[in-house]
Motif scaffolding. Sequence first.
Motif, mmCIF file in Angstrom:
data_model
loop_
_atom_site.group_PDB
_atom_site.id
_atom_site.type_symbol
_atom_site.label_atom_id
_atom_site.label_comp_id
_atom_site.label_asym_id
_atom_site.label_seq_id
_atom_site.Cartn_x
_atom_site.Cartn_y
_atom_site.Cartn_z
ATOM 1 N N UNK A 259 45.351 50.650 36.618
ATOM 2 C CA UNK A 259 46.571 51.409 36.373
ATOM 3 C C UNK A 259 47.804 50.666 36.876
ATOM 4 N N UNK A 260 47.648 49.861 37.915
ATOM 5 C CA UNK A 260 48.790 49.107 38.440
ATOM 6 C C UNK A 260 49.244 48.020 37.475
ATOM 7 N N UNK A 261 48.349 47.587 36.585
ATOM 8 C CA UNK A 261 48.713 46.587 35.571
ATOM 9 C C UNK A 261 49.187 47.236 34.278
ATOM 10 N N UNK A 262 49.121 48.571 34.208
ATOM 11 C CA UNK A 262 49.589 49.267 33.009
ATOM 12 C C UNK A 262 48.507 49.963 32.218
ATOM 13 N N UNK A 263 47.255 49.909 32.680
ATOM 14 C CA UNK A 263 46.188 50.649 32.000
ATOM 15 C C UNK A 263 46.452 52.147 32.129
ATOM 16 N N UNK A 264 45.950 52.914 31.169
ATOM 17 C CA UNK A 264 46.182 54.365 31.180
ATOM 18 C C UNK A 264 44.992 55.088 30.572
ATOM 19 N N UNK A 265 44.947 56.410 30.795
ATOM 20 C CA UNK A 265 43.901 57.235 30.203
ATOM 21 C C UNK A 265 44.390 57.752 28.853
ATOM 22 N N UNK A 266 43.652 57.405 27.803
ATOM 23 C CA UNK A 266 44.011 57.872 26.459
ATOM 24 C C UNK A 266 43.441 59.253 26.170
ATOM 25 N N UNK A 267 42.201 59.481 26.611
ATOM 26 C CA UNK A 267 41.544 60.758 26.316
ATOM 27 C C UNK A 267 40.412 60.982 27.302
ATOM 28 N N UNK A 268 40.114 62.252 27.564
ATOM 29 C CA UNK A 268 38.987 62.619 28.414
ATOM 30 C C UNK A 268 38.487 63.984 27.957
ATOM 31 N N UNK B 269 51.229 54.363 40.766
ATOM 32 C CA UNK B 269 51.837 53.127 41.267
ATOM 33 C C UNK B 269 53.356 53.108 41.102
ATOM 34 N N UNK B 270 53.997 52.532 42.084
ATOM 35 C CA UNK B 270 55.447 52.354 42.020
ATOM 36 C C UNK B 270 55.773 51.096 41.226
ATOM 37 N N UNK B 271 57.039 50.885 40.963
ATOM 38 C CA UNK B 271 57.463 49.675 40.256
ATOM 39 C C UNK B 271 57.101 48.433 41.057
ATOM 40 N N UNK B 272 57.189 48.543 42.393
ATOM 41 C CA UNK B 272 56.833 47.413 43.242
ATOM 42 C C UNK B 272 55.333 47.146 43.188
ATOM 43 N N UNK B 273 54.529 48.226 43.161
ATOM 44 C CA UNK B 273 53.072 48.065 43.023
ATOM 45 C C UNK B 273 52.735 47.315 41.740
ATOM 46 N N UNK B 274 53.387 47.703 40.657
ATOM 47 C CA UNK B 274 53.117 47.072 39.361
ATOM 48 C C UNK B 274 53.540 45.600 39.357
ATOM 49 N N UNK B 275 54.670 45.339 39.975
ATOM 50 C CA UNK B 275 55.166 43.957 40.017
ATOM 51 C C UNK B 275 54.217 43.056 40.800
ATOM 52 N N UNK B 276 53.751 43.555 41.958
ATOM 53 C CA UNK B 276 52.819 42.774 42.772
ATOM 54 C C UNK B 276 51.492 42.569 42.049
ATOM 55 N N UNK B 277 50.993 43.630 41.415
ATOM 56 C CA UNK B 277 49.716 43.542 40.707
ATOM 57 C C UNK B 277 49.785 42.528 39.571
ATOM 58 N N UNK B 278 50.897 42.534 38.828
ATOM 59 C CA UNK B 278 51.022 41.602 37.708
ATOM 60 C C UNK B 278 51.115 40.166 38.197
ATOM 61 N N UNK B 279 51.827 39.942 39.302
ATOM 62 C CA UNK B 279 51.939 38.586 39.846
ATOM 63 C C UNK B 279 50.570 38.067 40.284
ATOM 64 N N UNK B 280 49.783 38.926 40.950
ATOM 65 C CA UNK B 280 48.442 38.526 41.380
ATOM 66 C C UNK B 280 47.536 38.257 40.185
ATOM 67 N N UNK B 281 47.677 39.075 39.130
ATOM 68 C CA UNK B 281 46.844 38.897 37.941
ATOM 69 C C UNK B 281 47.156 37.574 37.251
ATOM 70 N N UNK B 282 48.431 37.256 37.122
ATOM 71 C CA UNK B 282 48.804 36.006 36.456
ATOM 72 C C UNK B 282 48.307 34.787 37.243
ATOM 73 N N UNK B 283 48.345 34.900 38.572
ATOM 74 C CA UNK B 283 47.850 33.795 39.393
ATOM 75 C C UNK B 283 46.349 33.605 39.182
ATOM 76 N N UNK B 284 45.610 34.710 39.121
ATOM 77 C CA UNK B 284 44.164 34.626 38.897
ATOM 78 C C UNK B 284 43.854 33.993 37.541
ATOM 79 N N UNK B 285 44.588 34.396 36.520
ATOM 80 C CA UNK B 285 44.340 33.859 35.176
ATOM 81 C C UNK B 285 44.628 32.366 35.144
ATOM 82 N N UNK B 286 45.704 31.929 35.817
ATOM 83 C CA UNK B 286 46.017 30.502 35.888
ATOM 84 C C UNK B 286 44.896 29.732 36.574
ATOM 85 N N UNK B 287 44.241 30.393 37.536
ATOM 86 C CA UNK B 287 43.130 29.756 38.259
ATOM 87 C C UNK B 287 41.790 30.008 37.582
ATOM 88 N N UNK B 288 41.855 30.534 36.329
ATOM 89 C CA UNK B 288 40.675 30.803 35.511
ATOM 90 C C UNK B 288 39.720 31.797 36.185
#
Length: 760
Positions: free
Chosen positions: A608-617, A581-600
Motif C-alpha cells: 500500500x505504501x507503493x500505491x497498491x490498493x484493494x479493488x474488491x473483497x 500511509x502518509x506522503x512521506x511514507x510513500x516517498x520513502x517506500x518508492x525510493x527504497x523500491x527503486x534502489x532495490x530494482x537497480x540492484x536487481x
Amino acid sequence: MQSNCREKVSTKTIFEIASLSKTFAAALSIEWFHSHGISLDTSVNALLSRTLSHFRVTKSTDKEGESWTGDDVTCAHLMSHHALNMHYVNGVPADRDMPPITAFLNGNEEYGYSPVVALYKPGTVFQYSGGGFIVLEHLLQELSGKSIHELAEPFFKGLGLDSMTFEQWNRTGFDYASGNRDDGSSVAGGRKMFPAFAAGGMSTTKDVVVFLKHLSEAYHHVEGSGSISHDTARLMMHGFDHGCKKFMGCLMGLGLFILNAGDNKFAIHQGANDGFRCIYACCITGPDRGAGFCMSANAELAAVHLISHISQILLQNMAVSGIDFSRFKLSFADENLKQEEVVNRGYRDLIFDAFLPERAPLIERPNGGSRDPLADFNKLLNAKIIYCSNDRFARCENTLSPFEAYFDPALFCNQGKVMDSWESCRHNLKDADGLTCIPLVPFKPRYVSVSTKYHLGNQAVAIRILGYRVAAEARSIGTDESFACSLCAPLPEGVYEILPKTCLEGHSLIQMELDALPDDVLIEAVTLQNIPDGGITRVQLFESLPQSFLEKFAPRDKACSQVWPDAIPTTLKPLVEARCPSALDRERAMAEAMKKIEEQQMVNVADIDLGASIEAVTNEHYSPAIQVISPLPPINMFDGLESARSRVKGSRESVTVKLAWPASITSILCDWTYFVNNNPLYVTIAARRADTHEWVKLIEDDFVKPFAASKKLYSKKTCSKGELQLFGDLQTQFSSVRFEAFPCGGINRLLVFSSSSPQK
C-alpha cells in the motif's frame, strides 16, 4: 544398542530401521512427484498407465458392492495408510537374493505375501499398510526408470547423510548389527532384507537424527533445508485421525505420525523388523523444538521395553513440556497381540499416552464467574468427557460449564481468540465434530438449552444430540470418529437420537422440549455433534425444571432461536490500526523500491505504501482487507483479512489487489502467521494481464491447510512443472492479483514480488 553381541556399537553401526524407512520414502517421493509436476492427489492407477507396469490397484473382493474403485487411490493415500492392506511386510534372509519389488505386489507364497489390494474407500479409514509403500516404491521406479537406490542417493547426499541407504547388501566400511529373537537365537542369515520403502532402510541413528533436524528446519523456513522443501515438510506434518489415534495414539501425516505434547508437536515413527526394534521422536515445533531422539536395538519384545524405558528417562531429563510423566508405565498387556501390533501398542501405552493434547487456555472468569440459574438442574453438569474430536479454538468442557459465558474482546492465545465455549477449528472434513460425555447419574432428558452466545459468524450451523442407554457403548462407539462425527452412521440398539439435527443462529439461545423416549429408557452417556464445526457456548439437558422456567421451553417443532439482548463487546480501540500511509511514507517506500530494482532485487508490488490498493473483497467479517497489503509484519490474527465461516457448498471468498504498477510476477508469498486454525483449505490465485485485461490462473485449488501459522511461497522453483509457468516471465505484466480462499478463512499478508520498474 546391540543384543547378544560382544562388539560395541559405534557411530558407524548400521541397524535395520524398519518402518522408519517410510518417513524417508515419503520425503523422497513428495520431492520427486513435485519436481515432475505430479500432484499427490493423482490416481496411482492413472500414473501406472503411463508406464509398462501391468500392476493396478484393485479393491478387496469383499468390497465389490461398494461404489468406489482402485482408481480412487492416490499417491497421498499410499503414504498416509488410507487405502491398502498388508500391515507387516515379511523379510527375505540376507543370505538369499532380494527379489524385485514386483515380486511382492500380486502375492508371494514363498515369503508369505498376500496380493496388495485396497481395503476401504480411499481416504476414509486409517489402516496401517506396508502394502501402500510397496506400491509407492514400484510406482517411482516405473515412472523414473531408475532403481530406488539411484533415486535416493542424491536426495540423501543433499541432507548430508553418511550411512542411510535403501541398499540391502552389506557395504564395506560399515558395521552391521545382526538380528536377535526373543528366545536368544539369531535371525536366519544374520538379518533379513525388506522392500525398501516399507521397511528396508539401513542407517545409523545419527543419520536419522540429522534427517529430522532438516525436517524441522524445512517446516519453519520457506527456503527449506537440504533436500527437503518447506512444502514437503508441511505436507508431511499435516495429520488426520480416521482411526489412527486408536492404533498409535497419534494423528497420521505422510510417512510419519504426529503427536502433540501440549504446545509441542512431535514427529514420531516406530519400527519392527525380524530381530530389530526402533523408534524416533522429534519435536518439530513448539517451546521444546529440537528435543528428541532415535533408538535402535537388535532384539524384539525385550527391545520394546528397553527402548520405552530409555525414552521415558530421556523425555524427563529433557524436561519436555506437555507430558504428564506420572502417566508413564513400566509394562503393558502384550498377550494375544499379533507380533506386528506389539510395538505400536507398547510404545503407545508406555510412552505416548502420557503426551497431553494441545489445548486452549482455561477460562478465568472475573470473581469466579456468575452461576447460571439453570445450572443446578443441568444433568450434564460435572459430566466426564471421554472423547472430543476437536476443540483447538476453545475447550470442550466450557460448553458444560455451570457459569454464564464470559467474553473479553482483547483476550487472545496461541490458538486465536479466547472463547468461553466449545469451538472447533474451521473446515472439518467430517460431518461434524463430536463430544462424548458420561453424566454423574443416568437420567431421562426432557428439555434442552443450546447457546451460541458471543459467536457470530463462527457459530456451529447445527447441533445433534445422541444418548446411550449403556455407558459402555459410549466408551466404544462414542469415542470412535467414524460414529461420533457421522450424521449418517446407523444407530445401534440402545442408542437414541435425543435431539435431531437442529439449526443454530449466531449469538443466540434456543430452548425446547424434547421428544419423549421409551418409558423404560434412562440415558447413561451423551454425544453432542457440532455440525459441521464452530462454536457452541453452552449445552444443557434437563429431566425436570421449576415451573417458572418452563414457559421459555417451546415444543421442538415451534422452538426458534432468540438473539441475546446484550451486544457482543468490542475493544475501546481497534486491535490493529488500518494502514494509511502518509506522503512521506510513500516517498520513502518508492525510493527504497527503486534502489532495490537497480540492484536487481525483488520488490513487493502489493504494498500500500507503493500505491497498491484493494479493488474488491467479498467478505471481511472479522478484519479489513486493507491489512493484507500493509508493508509491516503482522502482529495478530486481526492484522489481516478474515471472513466469516462459510456454510454454502462451493463457496469462495476473495480479495482483489490492484498492484502498485503493472509488473511481471516473480513470486507470491502468502503469510498465515497468526492463522493457526482458520487459514483456508484451498487457495486459487489469478492475475489480470495489463495488456488484454484477461484473468490468468497462476495457482489453482492448492491445498494450503498444512501451512497454518506459516507461510507459503509460490515461484517457478516451488511450483510444479504442471502449473502455469508465468512466474518470472518478464514479457507478461499484470495489473491486479486475486486471492481466493476455499471455502473461507483468513490471511495476514499477500506479497507479490517483481523486478519490474514503474512505466513512465
